[in-house]
Design a protein around this motif. Sequence first.
Motif, PDB file in Angstrom:
ATOM      1  N   GLY A  24       0.819  -1.215   0.000  1.00 48.97           N
ATOM      2  CA  GLY A  24       0.000   0.000   0.000  1.00 48.97           C
ATOM      3  C   GLY A  24       0.848   1.259   0.000  1.00 48.97           C
ATOM      4  N   LEU A  25       1.910   1.249   0.793  1.00 45.83           N
ATOM      5  CA  LEU A  25       2.812   2.406   0.818  1.00 45.83           C
ATOM      6  C   LEU A  25       3.492   2.596  -0.530  1.00 45.83           C
ATOM      7  N   ALA A  26       3.938   1.496  -1.125  1.00 43.83           N
ATOM      8  CA  ALA A  26       4.606   1.593  -2.428  1.00 43.83           C
ATOM      9  C   ALA A  26       3.620   2.022  -3.507  1.00 43.83           C
ATOM     10  N   TYR A  27       2.417   1.451  -3.498  1.00 48.89           N
ATOM     11  CA  TYR A  27       1.416   1.769  -4.515  1.00 48.89           C
ATOM     12  C   TYR A  27       0.979   3.230  -4.441  1.00 48.89           C
ATOM     13  N   SER A  28       0.867   3.757  -3.225  1.00 46.10           N
ATOM     14  CA  SER A  28       0.457   5.151  -3.049  1.00 46.10           C
ATOM     15  C   SER A  28       1.628   6.120  -3.161  1.00 46.10           C
ATOM     16  N   HIS A  29       2.821   5.603  -3.431  1.00 47.28           N
ATOM     17  CA  HIS A  29       4.059   6.384  -3.555  1.00 47.28           C
ATOM     18  C   HIS A  29       4.502   7.009  -2.235  1.00 47.28           C
ATOM     19  N   MET A  30       3.963   6.539  -1.124  1.00 51.61           N
ATOM     20  CA  MET A  30       4.363   7.081   0.174  1.00 51.61           C
ATOM     21  C   MET A  30       5.677   6.486   0.652  1.00 51.61           C
ATOM     22  N   ALA A  31       6.229   5.523  -0.092  1.00 54.72           N
ATOM     23  CA  ALA A  31       7.543   4.970   0.234  1.00 54.72           C
ATOM     24  C   ALA A  31       8.643   5.751  -0.456  1.00 54.72           C
TER      25      ALA A  31
END
Length: 154
Positions: A24-31
């Motif tokens: 989820g973090l990677a998909y939302s670019h929050m990583a």
Amino acid sequence: MADAERHPLFMPLILLGGLVFGFGLAYSHMARPEVVLDFLQFEDFGLVFVMFGGAAVTGVAYVLAPRLLDGPPLTRRRFERRLKSFDRNVLVGGAVFGVGWGLSGICPGAAYASLGVGNVTILWALAGMFVGAYVQGVFRSRSDAGDATTAGAD
């Protein structure tokens, strides 16, 4: 709690939850630290929606789970909230966390997800987190030992 009391799926489901969180973090670019730093500079407010989504799901779970279930299905314990008093340690810890978040553009959970999407330079931030946790542990053990010595002298 002894491991024997846990459901056999406890650890695999913890791993699955971490993978879903990281995805989820990677998909939302929050990583990506640059996205977080844009949020902190008031240029991109996408992180607000990600945080709100997580808080909403957690809030619903905290309200409904104790009413619908007898206890947590994987740990066989009672549902209860653990309240932490607001003291100097909470304030200092939050400030240090915020400064680290602002300098690196990433928090501990997202740092692992960032590493998973190929951001190798995040290893510096992870090293800083581990060093900081170690220093805090040493500091805490020394202050606890000092408190025990003072209490024994009374």
